[in-house]
Design a protein around this motif. Structure first.
Motif, PDB file in Angstrom:
ATOM      1  N   ARG A 171     -29.039   5.398   7.043  1.00 32.93           N
ATOM      2  CA  ARG A 171     -28.785   6.699   7.679  1.00 32.93           C
ATOM      3  C   ARG A 171     -27.689   7.475   6.960  1.00 32.93           C
ATOM      4  NH1 ARG A 171     -29.248   3.233  12.603  1.00 32.93           N
ATOM      5  NH2 ARG A 171     -31.350   3.591  13.429  1.00 32.93           N
ATOM      6  N   GLN A 172     -26.889   6.797   6.161  1.00 32.58           N
ATOM      7  CA  GLN A 172     -25.798   7.441   5.444  1.00 32.58           C
ATOM      8  C   GLN A 172     -26.173   7.846   4.018  1.00 32.58           C
ATOM      9  OE1 GLN A 172     -23.115   8.102   7.345  1.00 32.58           O
ATOM     10  NE2 GLN A 172     -24.303   7.038   8.932  1.00 32.58           N
ATOM     11  N   VAL A 173     -27.394   7.534   3.572  1.00 29.15           N
ATOM     12  CA  VAL A 173     -27.794   7.859   2.204  1.00 29.15           C
ATOM     13  C   VAL A 173     -28.049   9.362   2.092  1.00 29.15           C
ATOM     14  CG1 VAL A 173     -29.544   7.517   0.411  1.00 29.15           C
ATOM     15  CG2 VAL A 173     -28.787   5.576   1.812  1.00 29.15           C
ATOM     16  N   PRO A 174     -27.291  10.080   1.247  1.00 22.91           N
ATOM     17  CA  PRO A 174     -27.508  11.529   1.094  1.00 22.91           C
ATOM     18  C   PRO A 174     -28.879  11.829   0.490  1.00 22.91           C
ATOM     19  CG  PRO A 174     -25.380  10.850   0.182  1.00 22.91           C
ATOM     20  CD  PRO A 174     -26.161   9.597   0.437  1.00 22.91           C
ATOM     21  N   LYS A 175     -29.374  13.025   0.805  1.00 20.86           N
ATOM     22  CA  LYS A 175     -30.715  13.370   0.335  1.00 20.86           C
ATOM     23  C   LYS A 175     -30.803  13.377  -1.178  1.00 20.86           C
ATOM     24  CE  LYS A 175     -34.626  16.436   0.929  1.00 20.86           C
ATOM     25  NZ  LYS A 175     -35.272  17.464   1.766  1.00 20.86           N
ATOM     26  N   ASN A 176     -29.774  13.867  -1.886  1.00 16.17           N
ATOM     27  CA  ASN A 176     -29.880  13.916  -3.341  1.00 16.17           C
ATOM     28  C   ASN A 176     -29.925  12.513  -3.940  1.00 16.17           C
ATOM     29  OD1 ASN A 176     -27.062  13.587  -2.677  1.00 16.17           O
ATOM     30  ND2 ASN A 176     -26.538  14.134  -4.780  1.00 16.17           N
ATOM     31  N   HIS A 177     -29.268  11.550  -3.325  1.00 14.48           N
ATOM     32  CA  HIS A 177     -29.344  10.165  -3.782  1.00 14.48           C
ATOM     33  C   HIS A 177     -30.759   9.623  -3.578  1.00 14.48           C
ATOM     34  CE1 HIS A 177     -24.869   8.993  -3.935  1.00 14.48           C
ATOM     35  NE2 HIS A 177     -24.926  10.314  -3.800  1.00 14.48           N
ATOM     36  N   PHE A 178     -31.289   9.845  -2.378  1.00 14.63           N
ATOM     37  CA  PHE A 178     -32.619   9.346  -2.053  1.00 14.63           C
ATOM     38  C   PHE A 178     -33.668   9.960  -2.980  1.00 14.63           C
ATOM     39  CE2 PHE A 178     -36.596   9.135   0.246  1.00 14.63           C
ATOM     40  CZ  PHE A 178     -36.565   7.890   0.864  1.00 14.63           C
ATOM     41  N   VAL A 179     -33.575  11.267  -3.194  1.00 15.65           N
ATOM     42  CA  VAL A 179     -34.563  11.968  -4.024  1.00 15.65           C
ATOM     43  C   VAL A 179     -34.543  11.444  -5.450  1.00 15.65           C
ATOM     44  CG1 VAL A 179     -35.123  14.198  -5.067  1.00 15.65           C
ATOM     45  CG2 VAL A 179     -34.670  14.055  -2.611  1.00 15.65           C
ATOM     46  N   ALA A 180     -33.362  11.320  -6.048  1.00 14.66           N
ATOM     47  CA  ALA A 180     -33.279  10.851  -7.437  1.00 14.66           C
ATOM     48  C   ALA A 180     -33.779   9.419  -7.560  1.00 14.66           C
ATOM     49  CB  ALA A 180     -31.843  10.957  -7.943  1.00 14.66           C
ATOM     50  N   ALA A 181     -33.424   8.568  -6.601  1.00 11.69           N
ATOM     51  CA  ALA A 181     -33.864   7.172  -6.659  1.00 11.69           C
ATOM     52  C   ALA A 181     -35.367   7.058  -6.445  1.00 11.69           C
ATOM     53  CB  ALA A 181     -33.112   6.353  -5.617  1.00 11.69           C
ATOM     54  N   MET A 182     -35.926   7.873  -5.567  1.00 17.38           N
ATOM     55  CA  MET A 182     -37.367   7.851  -5.357  1.00 17.38           C
ATOM     56  C   MET A 182     -38.107   8.373  -6.579  1.00 17.38           C
ATOM     57  SD  MET A 182     -39.836   7.050  -3.263  1.00 17.38           S
ATOM     58  CE  MET A 182     -39.477   7.075  -1.506  1.00 17.38           C
ATOM     59  N   ASN A 183     -37.600   9.435  -7.194  1.00 20.69           N
ATOM     60  CA  ASN A 183     -38.228   9.936  -8.416  1.00 20.69           C
ATOM     61  C   ASN A 183     -38.228   8.876  -9.514  1.00 20.69           C
ATOM     62  OD1 ASN A 183     -38.773  12.439  -7.325  1.00 20.69           O
ATOM     63  ND2 ASN A 183     -36.934  13.408  -8.143  1.00 20.69           N
ATOM     64  N   ASN A 184     -37.156   8.098  -9.570  1.00 25.98           N
ATOM     65  CA  ASN A 184     -37.061   7.012 -10.532  1.00 25.98           C
ATOM     66  C   ASN A 184     -38.230   6.044 -10.398  1.00 25.98           C
ATOM     67  OD1 ASN A 184     -35.840   4.963 -12.274  1.00 25.98           O
ATOM     68  ND2 ASN A 184     -35.093   3.982 -10.408  1.00 25.98           N
ATOM     69  N   LEU A 185     -38.665   5.810  -9.165  1.00 21.18           N
ATOM     70  CA  LEU A 185     -39.782   4.897  -8.926  1.00 21.18           C
ATOM     71  C   LEU A 185     -41.134   5.586  -9.121  1.00 21.18           C
ATOM     72  CD1 LEU A 185     -38.606   2.882  -5.781  1.00 21.18           C
ATOM     73  CD2 LEU A 185     -38.117   2.504  -8.201  1.00 21.18           C
ATOM     74  N   ILE A 186     -41.265   6.788  -8.579  1.00 25.30           N
ATOM     75  CA  ILE A 186     -42.545   7.493  -8.665  1.00 25.30           C
ATOM     76  C   ILE A 186     -42.940   7.739 -10.112  1.00 25.30           C
ATOM     77  CG2 ILE A 186     -43.713   9.688  -8.158  1.00 25.30           C
ATOM     78  CD1 ILE A 186     -41.988   9.861  -5.599  1.00 25.30           C
ATOM     79  N   ASP A 187     -41.964   8.076 -10.938  1.00 24.56           N
ATOM     80  CA  ASP A 187     -42.241   8.489 -12.315  1.00 24.56           C
ATOM     81  C   ASP A 187     -42.128   7.353 -13.325  1.00 24.56           C
ATOM     82  OD1 ASP A 187     -42.541  11.058 -11.308  1.00 24.56           O
ATOM     83  OD2 ASP A 187     -40.455  11.602 -11.687  1.00 24.56           O
TER      84      ASP A 187
END
Length: 261
Positions: A171-187
């Motif tokens: 719940r404390q993970v900022p959106k920009n952290h989540f987005v960059a980490a998810m992009n790392n996996l998706i791409d």
């Protein structure tokens, strides 16, 4: 806190120390090095266990720039350099396993063996990537975030007894952290054609109730890696099998490390 300034990041790590063979572990998506508490208890002090937090998660100070799995692989090697370790067993769970495989491809001379837990050497299909993009875009959106967190807890952890304290951390993970980490996996790139280049010994561990990465992917990874010595299936375990079922995972890791570390 043990922070190493590496590759313009402040990489948080924990090192059990000692003179035993070194094992360095990378965590899965949304997790951090604390997911390996049970492995540290079982493996140290016979083995020197190092665990580190990847960019975007845990207590690592990330510079906010986009990153990929080869950046993470470079962080892993830089941490080994920082600790004066020339060769180690490199391991990881899920995202950490993706990283470990790329360490083995890019820095084979640094890898004694691989510990691969709940991970894969292939990429996700387009339908799965589309679902991940939707989750990425909804993260931290009022009304949607808690549903996402509960759903991901079921998929990653599975057993509600282990939800605490992870959900509060998520719940404390900022959106920009989540987005960059998810992009790392998706791409991420498809390394399936290169798996036969990885010749070091390996062990593959996979939960049979894993819905995030099907057990068939673990079986494929075991057969595709020329040096894979053992495939460990964990009945009843979801994605984070090492955390929820250490009694099934740890003895196999000890046996493997005694033979190959």
């Amino acid at each position: 806190m043990p922070i190493a300034e590496l590759n313009h990041q402040g990489i948080y790590f924990e090192d059990s120390g000692g003179s035993g063979p070194a094992l360095i572990l990378g965590h899965g998506f949304l997790m951090d090095g604390r997911m390996f508490d049970a492995q540290v208890r079982a493996l140290a002090p016979e083995f020197r266990v190092i665990r580190w937090d990847a960019r975007g998660f845990g207590r690592t100070r990330w510079d906010g720039k986009p990153f990929n799995l080869y950046d993470s692989a470079a962080d892993c090697i830089a941490l080994l350099d920082h600790l004066g370790i020339q060769r180690a067993v490199v391991g990881g769970m899920s995202q950490g396993g993706y990283c470990a495989l790329r360490v083995a491809l890019r820095y084979p001379e640094r890898v004694r063996a691989l510990v691969l837990m709940s991970t894969r050497g292939t990429v996700d299909d387009e339908q799965t990537r589309a679902g991940y993009r939707q989750v990425r875009d909804l993260w931290a959106t009022p009304g949607a975030a808690e549903n996402i967190i509960q759903s991901m807890a079921g998929g990653i952890i599975g057993d509600e007894r282990f939800y605490s304290p992870w959900l509060d951390r998520w719940r404390q993970v900022p959106k920009n952290h989540f987005v960059a980490a998810m992009n790392n996996l998706i791409d991420r790139d498809d390394i399936r054609p290169r798996l036969n280049e990885i010749r070091c010994p390996a062990i593959v561990v996979h939960g049979l109730a894993d819905t995030g990465i099907p057990p068939s992917e673990g079986e494929y990874l075991h057969t595709a890696l020329p040096g894979s010595k053992r495939y460990v299936s964990v009945p009843g375990a979801a994605h984070a099998a090492n955390m929820t079922h250490p009694e099934s995972v740890n003895p196999a890791l000890v046996e493997f490390l005694r033979a190959h570390a």
